[in-house]
Design an enzyme around this catalytic site. Structure first.
Site, PDB file in Angstrom:
ATOM      1  CB  SER A 188      -0.888  -0.107   1.281  1.00  0.00           C
ATOM      2  OG  SER A 188      -1.522   1.184   1.490  1.00  0.00           O
ATOM      3  CE1 TYR A 201      -4.322  -2.252   5.006  1.00  0.00           C
ATOM      4  CE2 TYR A 201      -3.387   0.071   4.621  1.00  0.00           C
ATOM      5  CZ  TYR A 201      -3.756  -1.131   4.232  1.00  0.00           C
ATOM      6  OH  TYR A 201      -3.898  -1.484   2.755  1.00  0.00           O
TER       7      TYR A 201
END
Length: 328
Positions: A188, A201
């Site tokens: 990401s 995350y």
């Protein structure tokens, strides 16, 4: 013609900046458009008979499965829902005339699921592995306030970290034997940018980035290409974006754009708009990190506040419904 010292410094500065800008523009154009047009990107021809895709029933994962099937690869679809897997497998077989195999496992579970996956893929000539499965927060939140933080953190690590590591272990040996293979580990943009309120995350995605970087160096001598994918927002259930926009592509558009970068760069944001945005923010983070922190913290704080208001409204509606039922 003589130049003063100040003029020479100015010319040198202009030349340096011009070279830097030219180099960055060239890297972007080559990895996004030119390299593929010249045939320099990685070809999937003869790379192997099968591709394995985790998180394959929705979003980016399904788009990768369909794109690889369009290149003639048989697809192993791995995800949690048997019903969704059966439907996606049937659609891929019908549309692309390839074979499929489905494996229903929950990647938030423990290490025991990989024994089953190993048995299911044994004997298959796997040329491509797409480590796409992942999970995120329901909404941005301070670490100590994350609902069910202890259980959630373990599920997050199992899904985002353990899955990538174990799946690579399962397929690398046979790729080495054939001296060819492609592994795409979906990380990401949060892995390389400050992402407060999404701490767990972004940290798991930073692991994927570093793991991919070093693994790529390890296995390059064996003819194996390992690339880390750094997407921004894409239309998907995880992102909660339902409609495409200039910076929010459909999964198929993201994947098609990313496939053109194979073999041309170690880490890729894939979609050309994402590449521009990621390049801009990473450079800005080098020059003025406080600016990037302020932007991300403000955006994520706003998302958090909106989510908390929605939850409060839902609780009030439920309470009102209960009270109404009691009155009746």
């Amino acid at each position: 013609m003589k130049y003063t010292l100040l003029e020479l410094i100015g010319l040198a500065s202009i030349g340096t900046v011009s070279w830097f800008v030219f180099r960055e523009v060239w890297k972007f154009m080559y990895s996004t458009f030119i390299g593929h047009a010249l045939g320099r990107s990685l070809s999937l021809k003869n790379i192997g008979q099968w591709a394995v895709v985790t998180g394959a029933t929705d979003g980016i994962g399904r788009a990768y499965a369909e794109e690889l099937a369009s290149h003639g690869l048989n697809i192993v679809l791995i995800s949690r829902s048997p019903y969704k897997l059966q439907n996606v497998a049937a659609e891929i077989e019908s549309q692309y005339k390839v074979k499929t195999k489905i494996i229903d496992v929950d990647f938030t579970s423990g290490i025991e699921i990989y024994d089953r996956i190993k048995k299911e893929i044994e004997g298959l000539e796997i040329g491509v592995l797409i480590n796409n499965v992942g999970m995120s927060y329901a909404y941005p939140e301070y670490l100590a306030e994350v609902p069910n933080a202890t259980e959630f953190s373990q599920s997050l690590i199992n899904c985002n970290v353990v899955s990538v590591t174990q799946m690579c272990i399962l397929v690398l040996r046979q790729m080495v034997e054939r001296k060819k293979g492609l592994i795409l580990n979906v990380s990401s943009a949060s892995a390389v940018l400050p992402t407060p309120l999404m701490t767990m995350y972004s940290s798991t995605k930073a692991y994927v980035y570093k793991f991919s970087e070093d693994l790529a160096l390890e296995y390059a001598p064996f003819g194996i290409t390992i690339q880390c994918v750094l997407p921004g927002f894409v239309v998907s259930k995880m992102s909660r974006y339902k409609k495409p926009a200039f910076r929010i592509p459909l999964p198929r558009d993201f994947v098609r754009g990313h496939m053109r970068t194979l073999g041309l760069e170690f880490a890729s944001a894939g979609f050309w708009v994402h590449k521009i945005l990621l390049g801009y923010y990473t450079k800005l983070n080098t020059v003025s990190p406080s600016t990037v922190v302020n932007v991300t913290f403000t955006n994520l704080s706003g998302t958090r506040q909106r989510a908390l208001r929605r939850l409060q409204m839902q609780r009030e509606q439920q309470e009102n419904g209960i009270d109404t039922a009691k009155d009746k």
